[in-house]
Write a protein that holds these residues in place. Structure first.
Motif, short mmCIF file in Angstrom:
data_model
loop_
_atom_site.label_atom_id
_atom_site.label_comp_id
_atom_site.label_asym_id
_atom_site.label_seq_id
_atom_site.Cartn_x
_atom_site.Cartn_y
_atom_site.Cartn_z
N PHE A 130 46.98 12.31 54.31
CA PHE A 130 47.06 12.29 52.85
C PHE A 130 47.54 10.93 52.35
O PHE A 130 47.00 10.37 51.39
N PHE A 131 48.56 10.38 53.02
CA PHE A 131 49.07 9.07 52.61
C PHE A 131 47.99 8.00 52.74
O PHE A 131 47.86 7.11 51.89
N GLN A 132 47.19 8.11 53.79
CA GLN A 132 46.14 7.12 54.02
C GLN A 132 45.05 7.14 52.96
O GLN A 132 44.32 6.16 52.78
N THR A 133 44.93 8.25 52.22
CA THR A 133 43.94 8.29 51.15
C THR A 133 44.32 7.40 49.98
O THR A 133 43.48 7.08 49.13
N GLY A 134 45.61 7.03 49.90
CA GLY A 134 46.06 6.19 48.79
C GLY A 134 46.38 6.97 47.52
O GLY A 134 46.70 6.38 46.49
N GLN A 135 46.37 8.30 47.60
CA GLN A 135 46.57 9.10 46.39
C GLN A 135 47.99 8.99 45.84
O GLN A 135 48.20 9.16 44.64
N THR A 136 48.96 8.68 46.70
CA THR A 136 50.35 8.59 46.23
C THR A 136 50.66 7.26 45.55
O THR A 136 51.75 7.09 45.00
N LEU A 137 49.72 6.32 45.58
CA LEU A 137 50.01 4.97 45.11
C LEU A 137 49.96 4.77 43.60
O LEU A 137 50.81 4.07 43.05
N PRO A 138 49.00 5.32 42.87
CA PRO A 138 48.95 5.06 41.42
C PRO A 138 50.24 5.50 40.72
O PRO A 138 50.76 6.60 40.98
N VAL A 139 50.72 4.67 39.84
CA VAL A 139 51.97 4.98 39.13
C VAL A 139 51.82 6.25 38.30
O VAL A 139 52.75 7.06 38.20
N ALA A 140 50.66 6.45 37.72
CA ALA A 140 50.43 7.65 36.91
C ALA A 140 50.60 8.91 37.75
O ALA A 140 51.14 9.92 37.27
N TYR A 141 50.15 8.85 38.98
CA TYR A 141 50.30 10.01 39.89
C TYR A 141 51.77 10.27 40.19
O TYR A 141 52.23 11.42 40.15
N ARG A 142 52.51 9.22 40.47
CA ARG A 142 53.93 9.37 40.77
C ARG A 142 54.68 9.97 39.58
O ARG A 142 55.53 10.85 39.74
N ILE A 143 54.37 9.47 38.40
CA ILE A 143 55.02 9.99 37.18
C ILE A 143 54.70 11.47 37.01
O ILE A 143 55.58 12.29 36.69
N GLU A 144 53.45 11.84 37.21
CA GLU A 144 53.04 13.23 37.07
C GLU A 144 53.81 14.14 38.04
O GLU A 144 54.27 15.22 37.66
N GLN A 145 53.99 13.69 39.28
CA GLN A 145 54.69 14.50 40.27
C GLN A 145 56.18 14.63 39.94
O GLN A 145 56.77 15.70 40.08
#
Length: 459
Positions: free
Chosen positions: A16-31
Motif C-alpha cells: 500500500f505504501f508503495q502505491t504512493g497513496q499516503t503521500l498527497p497532503v489532501a489524503y493525509r488531512i482527510e485521514q
C-alpha cells in the motif's frame, strides 16, 4: 495474532505504501480528520474504558488523554501543509548554478508500541504524527489496559483499512513477533527494560528508533519557593493518575531548612485535593493491576510515612502517601516509583542538590521551585534531563509547540507537533543543478587557476 498474520499485515502495508497513496497532503488531512471525528464520537466509550482500566474520572480522562489527543490533531491539521513543503536552503557558490532544498519523506511502515498508563494519548498521539508524515502504521497497545485497547481498536478500524493502519493486540508473544519483523521506524513508549529489548531487535535491521522511557524525576524546592503554591502543584503532578505518570515528580529534594514546612503544606494539599479519605474519592484512580499494587506496597516504609499509606487490595487503591527521613538506601529510591508514593529528601546547598541529581541517570523530567532567578539558571545550566518546569510540574508535555522526550536512559528522540512530524520523517537533501552552465573548476585536469578558484569558493 500469530507471527504469520503479522507478516501478512506488513506485506499489505508495504504494498500500500508503495502505491504512493499516503503521500498527497489532501489524503493525509482527510485521514486525520476522520480520526478526529471518530475520537469525538467515541468519547463516552473512551471515558468508560479509562474508568475500567485505571479508575480515571471523566475530567481527568479529557484533561490528560482525550483533550490532549484532540489538541495534537488540531495542531497537525492546521500546520500540515507547511510541514510537508520543501524547504529551500542556501547553495554554496562552488555549486553555482543550482537550487538546494530539504525534501520531507515518510519512513514507510512504522511500528508504534504504547504503554498502559495513558493508553489513549500515548497510542494515538504518535499515530497522528506518523500519519501526518505520510507513513503506514502498526499499532500495539498495552495488554494491561484491555478496555481502552478495545475502544481504540474500534476507532482505528472504523477509520482505516489494515493495509494503512493495523492494530495488533495481545501480550509478550505478539510483542516478540512484532519486534522480529523489519519496520522502517519503531516508536516505543514504556519502561527501560523493554526499551533495551526494542533497541536490540531494531539493531538487527538498523531500524531507527524513538524511545520514550522514564526514570526518577526529581523535584527540587529551595528556600525561596512559595511553599503553599509549590505544594499544591507538586501534589497535582505527583498523584495524577495515582502517580502512574512517566513525568511525575518521583521524589522531592528540598532545602533542609524548609522540609517540615513543605511537608506540612503537602499534607494539607493532599487533604484539600483528595479529601480525608482518598480511597473513597470517586475521582481518585487505581493501580493498574495486582502485581504493580504489590510492588508499590513493598516500597512503603510505614515508619517513615507522614500521611497516607492506607490501601485497599480489592479495588487496587493506595492513598496518596508521603515519606520523610528517606535516604538513597531506602527501597523507594532504588527504582522508578510509578505510583502514589512521594519520598522527601533534603540538601544542605543547591550545589549538593545538583550533584545529587547529576550522580544518577539523567531523568525524563526535572522540576525546580524557586523565586531565585540565578538559582533557576544554575539548575538549568548544570542538570541534564529531558524536559521540565520551573515552579510547576508535568505541564511541559501538554503542548504541541515543544518537543517532548528524554535523554540518556530516559529516552531518545522527541515528539509533539513539528517534532513529532520530524520524528517520522526523513529529510532528503537535494541539489537541483542547472544545465545552462557548468563551472569547470572541479574537473581534471587541475591547474593553478583552478586551485585559486577553489580557495576562493571554499574557505
Amino acid at each position: 495474532m500469530t507471527e504469520a498474520e503479522i507478516q501478512n499485515i506488513l506485506e499489505k502495508q508495504h504494498k500500500f505504501f508503495q502505491t504512493g497513496q499516503t503521500l498527497p497532503v489532501a489524503y493525509r488531512i482527510e485521514q486525520l480528520q476522520k480520526l478526529k471525528d471518530s475520537i469525538i464520537r467515541h468519547e463516552p466509550d473512551l471515558n468508560l474504558a479509562l474508568k475500567a482500566d485505571l479508575g480515571k474520572s471523566e475530567t481527568e480522562s479529557y484533561m490528560c488523554e482525550i483533550g490532549l489527543t484532540l489538541s495534537e490533531l488540531s495542531w497537525m491539521l492546521k500546520h500540515i501543509k507547511k510541514l510537508t513543503k520543501e524547504t529551500v536552503v542556501p547553495t554554496p557558490l562552488a555549486q553555482f548554478a543550482a537550487k538546494s532544498f530539504r525534501s520531507p519523506s515518510p519512513y514507510g511502515n512504522v511500528l508504534i508500541m504504547s504503554p498502559w498508563n495513558y493508553p489513549v494519548l500515548l497510542t494515538l498521539e504518535p499515530l497522528i504524527d506518523a500519519l501526518a508524515a505520510g507513513n503506514t502504521a502498526v499499532v500495539k497497545p498495552s495488554a494491561y489496559a484491555p478496555s481502552t485497547s478495545r475502544v481504540m481498536q474500534e476507532i482505528i478500524e472504523e477509520c482505516f483499512s489494515d493495509e494503512y493502519v493495523a492494530v495488533v493486540t495481545g501480550g509478550r508473544a505478539e510483542n516478540q513477533a512484532l519486534l522480529n519483523q523489519r519496520f522502517d521506524k519503531i516508536f516505543f513508549t514504556g519502561g527501560k527494560t523493554v526499551g533495551r529489548e526494542v533497541l536490540r531487535h531494531a539493531a538487527e535491521y538498523l531500524t531507527p528508533v524513538t524511545l520514550e522511557l522514564g526514570g526518577k524525576s526529581p523535584c527540587i524546592v529551595d528556600s525561596t519557593a512559595k511553599i503553599p503554591l509549590a505544594a499544591r502543584r507538586i501534589v497535582f503532578g505527583k498523584y495524577l493518575n495515582c502517580g502512574q505518570t512517566c513525568v511525575a515528580p518521583d521524589y522531592i529534594l528540598c532545602d533542609k531548612a524548609i522540609r517540615d514546612q513543605l511537608t506540612d503544606a503537602i499534607k494539607s494539599e493532599i487533604r484539600r485535593q483528595f479529601g480525608k479519605h482518598p480511597l473513597e474519592n470517586p475521582n481518585y484512580g487505581k493501580i493498574i493491576n495486582r502485581k504493580h499494587f504489590q510492588r508499590l506496597q513493598g516500597l512503603i516504609d510505614s515508619s517513615k510515612v507522614v500521611i497516607g499509606g492506607q490501601s485497599d487490595a480489592k479495588i487496587l487503591r493506595i492513598a496518596p502517601t508521603v515519606m520523610k527521613n528517606v535516604t538513597w538506601e531506602d527501597a523507594v529510591m532504588g527504582e522508578e516509583i510509578f505510583g502514589p508514593i512521594l519520598p522527601i529528601l533534603t540538601y544542605e546547598s543547591l550545589d549538593d542538590a545538583i550533584q545529587t541529581v547529576e550522580s544518577h541517570p539523567h531523568p525524563l523530567a526535572l522540576y525546580f521551585f524557586s523565586e531565585d532567578k540565578a538559582a533557576q539558571k544554575k539548575v538549568l545550566d548544570h542538570c541534564h534531563f529531558g524536559g521540565g518546569c520551573i515552579n510547576d510540574t508535568i505541564i511541559h508535555l501538554a503542548t504541541s509547540a515543544m518537543p517532548f522526550g528524554g535523554i540518556g536512559e530516559s529516552g531518545m528522540g522527541g515528539y509533539h507537533g513539528k517534532a513529532g512530524f520530524d520524528e517520522f520523517t526523513h529529510y532528503r537533501s537535494i541539489v537541483d543543478k542547472k544545465t545552462w552552465m557548468d563551472l569547470p573548476v572541479r574537473y581534471q585536469r587541475y591547474n593553478k587557476f583552478k586551485r585559486k578558484m577553489l580557495r576562493m569558493f571554499l574557505k
